[in-house]
Design a protein around this motif. Sequence first.
Motif, PDB file in Angstrom:
ATOM      1  N   LEU B  91      64.806 -21.736 -41.160  1.00  0.00           N
ATOM      2  CA  LEU B  91      65.825 -20.734 -41.513  1.00  0.00           C
ATOM      3  C   LEU B  91      67.032 -21.379 -42.195  1.00  0.00           C
ATOM      4  CD1 LEU B  91      65.621 -18.442 -38.359  1.00  0.00           C
ATOM      5  CD2 LEU B  91      64.940 -17.845 -40.684  1.00  0.00           C
ATOM      6  N   ARG B  92      67.358 -22.588 -41.784  1.00  0.00           N
ATOM      7  CA  ARG B  92      68.454 -23.296 -42.457  1.00  0.00           C
ATOM      8  C   ARG B  92      68.084 -23.593 -43.907  1.00  0.00           C
ATOM      9  NH1 ARG B  92      70.649 -27.622 -37.934  1.00  0.00           N
ATOM     10  NH2 ARG B  92      71.607 -26.048 -36.572  1.00  0.00           N
ATOM     11  N   GLU B  93      66.818 -23.971 -44.113  1.00  0.00           N
ATOM     12  CA  GLU B  93      66.388 -24.218 -45.496  1.00  0.00           C
ATOM     13  C   GLU B  93      66.520 -22.934 -46.310  1.00  0.00           C
ATOM     14  OE1 GLU B  93      62.342 -25.576 -46.091  1.00  0.00           O
ATOM     15  OE2 GLU B  93      62.652 -25.697 -48.264  1.00  0.00           O
ATOM     16  N   LEU B  94      66.143 -21.812 -45.696  1.00  0.00           N
ATOM     17  CA  LEU B  94      66.267 -20.530 -46.407  1.00  0.00           C
ATOM     18  C   LEU B  94      67.732 -20.251 -46.762  1.00  0.00           C
ATOM     19  CD1 LEU B  94      64.874 -17.990 -47.466  1.00  0.00           C
ATOM     20  CD2 LEU B  94      64.955 -17.022 -45.157  1.00  0.00           C
ATOM     21  N   ALA B  95      68.631 -20.525 -45.820  1.00  0.00           N
ATOM     22  CA  ALA B  95      70.062 -20.332 -46.106  1.00  0.00           C
ATOM     23  C   ALA B  95      70.516 -21.233 -47.256  1.00  0.00           C
ATOM     24  CB  ALA B  95      70.893 -20.617 -44.847  1.00  0.00           C
ATOM     25  N   PHE B  96      70.027 -22.484 -47.253  1.00  0.00           N
ATOM     26  CA  PHE B  96      70.333 -23.419 -48.340  1.00  0.00           C
ATOM     27  C   PHE B  96      69.856 -22.853 -49.678  1.00  0.00           C
ATOM     28  CE2 PHE B  96      71.536 -28.044 -48.377  1.00  0.00           C
ATOM     29  CZ  PHE B  96      72.266 -28.036 -47.204  1.00  0.00           C
ATOM     30  N   LEU B  97      68.637 -22.301 -49.675  1.00  0.00           N
ATOM     31  CA  LEU B  97      68.082 -21.760 -50.920  1.00  0.00           C
ATOM     32  C   LEU B  97      68.939 -20.588 -51.398  1.00  0.00           C
ATOM     33  CD1 LEU B  97      64.376 -21.984 -49.788  1.00  0.00           C
ATOM     34  CD2 LEU B  97      65.393 -23.330 -51.637  1.00  0.00           C
ATOM     35  N   GLY B  98      69.434 -19.783 -50.456  1.00  0.00           N
ATOM     36  CA  GLY B  98      70.338 -18.691 -50.820  1.00  0.00           C
ATOM     37  C   GLY B  98      71.579 -19.231 -51.515  1.00  0.00           C
ATOM     38  N   LYS B 141      73.515 -11.830 -56.556  1.00  0.00           N
ATOM     39  CA  LYS B 141      73.668 -10.976 -55.376  1.00  0.00           C
ATOM     40  C   LYS B 141      72.576 -11.264 -54.342  1.00  0.00           C
ATOM     41  CE  LYS B 141      73.592  -6.077 -54.191  1.00  0.00           C
ATOM     42  NZ  LYS B 141      73.279  -4.742 -54.719  1.00  0.00           N
ATOM     43  N   THR B 142      71.369 -11.518 -54.839  1.00  0.00           N
ATOM     44  CA  THR B 142      70.262 -11.817 -53.928  1.00  0.00           C
ATOM     45  C   THR B 142      70.497 -13.141 -53.201  1.00  0.00           C
ATOM     46  OG1 THR B 142      68.781 -10.539 -55.322  1.00  0.00           O
ATOM     47  CG2 THR B 142      67.747 -12.103 -53.806  1.00  0.00           C
ATOM     48  N   GLY B 143      71.061 -14.114 -53.915  1.00  0.00           N
ATOM     49  CA  GLY B 143      71.423 -15.375 -53.254  1.00  0.00           C
ATOM     50  C   GLY B 143      72.405 -15.121 -52.126  1.00  0.00           C
ATOM     51  N   ASN B 144      73.352 -14.230 -52.373  1.00  0.00           N
ATOM     52  CA  ASN B 144      74.302 -13.881 -51.321  1.00  0.00           C
ATOM     53  C   ASN B 144      73.629 -13.100 -50.201  1.00  0.00           C
ATOM     54  OD1 ASN B 144      76.669 -15.096 -52.155  1.00  0.00           O
ATOM     55  ND2 ASN B 144      77.187 -13.439 -53.572  1.00  0.00           N
ATOM     56  N   GLN B 306      69.692 -26.788 -63.689  1.00  0.00           N
ATOM     57  CA  GLN B 306      70.052 -25.787 -62.676  1.00  0.00           C
ATOM     58  C   GLN B 306      69.160 -24.547 -62.797  1.00  0.00           C
ATOM     59  OE1 GLN B 306      74.254 -25.479 -63.702  1.00  0.00           O
ATOM     60  NE2 GLN B 306      74.809 -26.389 -61.743  1.00  0.00           N
ATOM     61  N   VAL B 307      68.789 -24.210 -64.035  1.00  0.00           N
ATOM     62  CA  VAL B 307      67.918 -23.046 -64.236  1.00  0.00           C
ATOM     63  C   VAL B 307      66.550 -23.312 -63.587  1.00  0.00           C
ATOM     64  CG1 VAL B 307      66.762 -21.594 -65.947  1.00  0.00           C
ATOM     65  CG2 VAL B 307      69.095 -22.408 -66.376  1.00  0.00           C
ATOM     66  N   VAL B 308      66.028 -24.540 -63.775  1.00  0.00           N
ATOM     67  CA  VAL B 308      64.744 -24.907 -63.162  1.00  0.00           C
ATOM     68  C   VAL B 308      64.863 -24.778 -61.641  1.00  0.00           C
ATOM     69  CG1 VAL B 308      63.072 -26.764 -62.817  1.00  0.00           C
ATOM     70  CG2 VAL B 308      64.136 -26.450 -65.067  1.00  0.00           C
ATOM     71  N   GLU B 309      65.967 -25.275 -61.101  1.00  0.00           N
ATOM     72  CA  GLU B 309      66.147 -25.216 -59.641  1.00  0.00           C
ATOM     73  C   GLU B 309      66.328 -23.779 -59.144  1.00  0.00           C
ATOM     74  OE1 GLU B 309      67.634 -29.527 -58.152  1.00  0.00           O
ATOM     75  OE2 GLU B 309      69.190 -27.997 -58.344  1.00  0.00           O
ATOM     76  N   LEU B 310      66.891 -22.961 -59.998  1.00  0.00           N
ATOM     77  CA  LEU B 310      67.042 -21.542 -59.636  1.00  0.00           C
ATOM     78  C   LEU B 310      65.652 -20.915 -59.449  1.00  0.00           C
ATOM     79  CD1 LEU B 310      69.022 -19.243 -59.258  1.00  0.00           C
ATOM     80  CD2 LEU B 310      69.286 -19.097 -61.730  1.00  0.00           C
ATOM     81  N   VAL B 311      64.745 -21.234 -60.367  1.00  0.00           N
ATOM     82  CA  VAL B 311      63.370 -20.731 -60.238  1.00  0.00           C
ATOM     83  C   VAL B 311      62.720 -21.308 -58.978  1.00  0.00           C
ATOM     84  CG1 VAL B 311      61.074 -20.653 -61.318  1.00  0.00           C
ATOM     85  CG2 VAL B 311      63.146 -20.467 -62.746  1.00  0.00           C
ATOM     86  N   TYR B 312      62.919 -22.622 -58.763  1.00  0.00           N
ATOM     87  CA  TYR B 312      62.365 -23.260 -57.564  1.00  0.00           C
ATOM     88  C   TYR B 312      62.889 -22.568 -56.299  1.00  0.00           C
ATOM     89  CZ  TYR B 312      62.099 -26.328 -53.570  1.00  0.00           C
ATOM     90  OH  TYR B 312      61.896 -26.799 -52.293  1.00  0.00           O
ATOM     91  N   ALA B 313      64.191 -22.339 -56.257  1.00  0.00           N
ATOM     92  CA  ALA B 313      64.804 -21.778 -55.040  1.00  0.00           C
ATOM     93  C   ALA B 313      64.247 -20.380 -54.757  1.00  0.00           C
ATOM     94  CB  ALA B 313      66.327 -21.745 -55.185  1.00  0.00           C
ATOM     95  N   LEU B 314      64.065 -19.582 -55.798  1.00  0.00           N
ATOM     96  CA  LEU B 314      63.500 -18.242 -55.606  1.00  0.00           C
ATOM     97  C   LEU B 314      62.069 -18.327 -55.088  1.00  0.00           C
ATOM     98  CD1 LEU B 314      64.928 -16.607 -58.862  1.00  0.00           C
ATOM     99  CD2 LEU B 314      65.459 -15.843 -56.532  1.00  0.00           C
ATOM    100  N   GLU B 315      61.272 -19.207 -55.708  1.00  0.00           N
ATOM    101  CA  GLU B 315      59.866 -19.353 -55.285  1.00  0.00           C
ATOM    102  C   GLU B 315      59.748 -19.832 -53.845  1.00  0.00           C
ATOM    103  OE1 GLU B 315      58.392 -21.986 -58.422  1.00  0.00           O
ATOM    104  OE2 GLU B 315      56.656 -20.669 -58.579  1.00  0.00           O
ATOM    105  N   ARG B 316      60.534 -20.838 -53.523  1.00  0.00           N
ATOM    106  CA  ARG B 316      60.465 -21.428 -52.175  1.00  0.00           C
ATOM    107  C   ARG B 316      60.988 -20.420 -51.134  1.00  0.00           C
ATOM    108  NH1 ARG B 316      58.213 -23.680 -48.163  1.00  0.00           N
ATOM    109  NH2 ARG B 316      59.585 -24.784 -46.738  1.00  0.00           N
ATOM    110  N   ALA B 317      62.023 -19.661 -51.490  1.00  0.00           N
ATOM    111  CA  ALA B 317      62.567 -18.673 -50.548  1.00  0.00           C
ATOM    112  C   ALA B 317      61.512 -17.599 -50.263  1.00  0.00           C
ATOM    113  CB  ALA B 317      63.849 -18.050 -51.105  1.00  0.00           C
ATOM    114  N   ILE B 318      60.769 -17.208 -51.296  1.00  0.00           N
ATOM    115  CA  ILE B 318      59.693 -16.217 -51.104  1.00  0.00           C
ATOM    116  C   ILE B 318      58.621 -16.787 -50.168  1.00  0.00           C
ATOM    117  CG2 ILE B 318      57.785 -15.041 -52.310  1.00  0.00           C
ATOM    118  CD1 ILE B 318      59.746 -14.766 -54.728  1.00  0.00           C
ATOM    119  N   GLU B 319      58.288 -18.066 -50.397  1.00  0.00           N
ATOM    120  CA  GLU B 319      57.298 -18.733 -49.556  1.00  0.00           C
ATOM    121  C   GLU B 319      57.729 -18.719 -48.084  1.00  0.00           C
ATOM    122  OE1 GLU B 319      55.666 -22.259 -51.895  1.00  0.00           O
ATOM    123  OE2 GLU B 319      56.360 -23.216 -50.056  1.00  0.00           O
TER     124      GLU B 319
END
Lengths: 231, 435
Positions: B91-98, B141-144, B306-319
Motif C-alpha cells: 500500500l505504501r508503494e501504491l501511495a508512492f505511485l500516486g 487528479k487521479t494521482g491525488n 518523467q513521461v515514461v515514469e508516468l506511464v510506469y506509475a499508472l501501469e504499476r498502480a493498476i497492477e
Amino acid sequence: MKAKPRIGIYGLTSCAGDQLVLVNCEDELLTILEAVDLRSFVMAHSDNPEGELDVAFVEGAVTQESDLETLKDVRSRAQILIAIGTCAVWGGIPYLSGMGTPLSDHVQVDYAIPGCPIEKTQLLKAIASLLRGDLPLSLPHPVCLECTIRENNCLLQAGEICCGPLTAGGCNARCPSLNRACFGCRGASHDPNYVSARQILEKHGFSVNEVRQRLALFSGKAYEKEGTQVG
Amino acid sequence: MARIHIDHISRVEGHGALTVELDGNTVRDVKLNLFEGMRGFERVVLGRPFTEIPAIICRICAICSAGHAITAHMAVEKALGIPVPAQTELLRELAFLGMFIESHSLHVFALALPDYLGYAGIADMAQDHKEVVTKALQIKKTGNAVQELIGGRAIHHVNTTFGGFGKLPSQSEVRELRAQLANCLTDMDGIVELLAGLSTPDYAGEEILFMAIRPAGDGYGFFGDTIVFSDGREAPVDQYKTAFQETESQYSNAKRSTVDGLPFMVGALARINLFGDRLTGKAAEALAKLQIPVPSKNALYNNLAQVVELVYALERAIEICDQILAEGLKAEPLPEVIVRSGQGTVATELPRGTLYHSFSFDDNGLVTAADVITPTALNQASVEQEITNLGTSYAGQTEDELQFLFERLVRAYDPCISCSVHIVQVKAEGRHTID
C-alpha cells in the motif's frame, strides 16, 4: 467586485502546499482561471504583470527579509489580503523552530484560511464568496464538533493525545475519521476550552509538557498567549 | 563580460535565482541561488518523540510530502525495529505511485510543457490545447485520488502510521480507483504520441553522471538498499555519508553535493539511464517512442523521462489494485512498538530523485540526530554544470534567448526548492551531527 477580480497568489517561506491545493482543484481550476484576472502566480506561471490587486492570497511564514519585503509590497497593492495555510496564519512549524512569524505580525490580514494544508472545499467556498463580493464566512467550531457529527469513536476518551477539541474545524474531522488522532495542523480554534482539554488529557496520564508540546506543533503562538491556562 | 540574471525562476516550486557570467563564447561562472527561507526542520525534530517525526518532516515539501512521510516512517521503523507487514509495503508503494502520477503530471504538463509549446503557463496553453490540458488534469487528479485513498489526504498524508494504516481502503474504493487509473493509462497513449513529436533543444555536453537507488528485485521501482552511480560506483544506503560529499555553498541556502568533485544528477533521467532496461509493457513502449538518448548528455530530456515514469506509475498502480482486488486486504493489528534507542537510515526514489532520511533516537524514543538530504539539493551542482554546457553551446544567442534556455534547463530538473534549503543553517550553527 468587478467582473474579473485581479488576483495574486504568493508564497513566502513554506512547503507550497497551500498553493498546490489550488492547483489540485483539477475540476475547477480552468473555471476559476476564466473567472479571475490572474496577475501573479510565480509557482505556476511565467510573465506576471503584478500591479494593483483586488485579492492577494499569501502562503507561508515570514522567515527572512525578502519575505517581509514581498509581504509589504503585496499588502500595499491588494484590497483584500488572505492568509492561506497554518504557516501564514500562525507561523506553523517555522514558528516552532523560532525561524518564522505569521503574516499578522507584520501586516493587516483580512481573512485567514488555516490548514496544513488548507482544505480544498474551504478554499473554493472562499473564492466563490469573493467572486460574489463577500468576505468568506469564518468557521468558529473545533474539529471535535465535526468528529461528533460524524459519530466517530472518541480517540481522546480512548487515551490518545487528540487535539480535536482545540483545533479549528473545516476538515470534517479528517484524521479522527481515519482512527488517527488530530495533530492540530489547522491551528487553534476560536475560543477553545484549554482547561477542560488539559484536564481530560491529564486524566489519561499525559503530562502537561507532552500536551503543550503537541499543541505547540502547528500554532504555538496561539497557546503562548494562553500559556498559563495550557500549562 | 555579459551577465544574465534571473531573479525569480518561475514555474518551479519555491524561490530560486540564477546568475550566469559569460565572457564572449565562454561561460565563466554559474550560480544557482536557492534562496527560499530556512525552516530548520532538523533542529525542530531534535528532542521530539519519534511519533511526531513523519508529521513534522513531511512539511518540508508539499509536492513530494508523501515521499517524505513514508520515508520518515521507514527510517523510524528501521531505527526502532518495528516490523512492517508486506501488505503495508504494497500500500505504501501504491501511495508512492500516486505521488509520482501527481507530481510528474504537474511538472510535465503544467510547468514544462508550456516551454515546449511556447506559452507562459497552463492557463494560456489551455486556450489552444484544451483537450490535452483537460486530460492532463484528470491524470493529475487521479494521482491525488490514489494519495487521498491510501494516505488519507493528497498533501501531508495522515493515514500512514508505524507498520500500517489508520484505515484500509475498501474493495469498492480500490475498484473505482483502478477504473480511473485505466482511463488515464489510455489517455497517455495520445499524450506520448504528442510529446514524441516535440523537439528538445540539443546542446554539446559530456555524458552526465547519474545516481539512483537500485530497485529491490528485478523490476523498476523506487525502494532499495544500494546507491548506484552510472560510472559503476556503488555503496550501501547506510554509508551515504561517504558515497558522496556535501559542501556548504557561499551563495545558496542549499548544500552542493559532488562525488570526488564531480557533479551528479538524480531524478527520472537518472533512473531511466540506470534502470530503464527493466521497464516492461507500455512504459517500455513509451521509452522507445520518446527516443531518450541513453547514456544521456542532455538534462533537458528529464521531462520526457518523467513521461515514461508516468506511464510506469499508472501501469504499476493498476497492477497493485488488481492484486488487492484478487487477494483482498487483511485488517492486521498494528505492530507493538517497543521504545528503545536506535539509528535508522533509509533512501527512496522520489519524483525529483533520491531522498535520504537518517534519524537517531535515545532510550525514550526522542530524536538525538537528524539528517535529511533532498533531491534538489543533490542536483544543484549538476544544474550549474549543465547550464555551463548549454551556455557554451548557445553562446552566440541573444540575452533573451539565453535567459529562456537557462530557465528552461533549471525547470527541466523540476527543482523543489522548499525541499532543498532546510539544512544549512543548522549545520552552520553546529547544532548537531549525525554520527
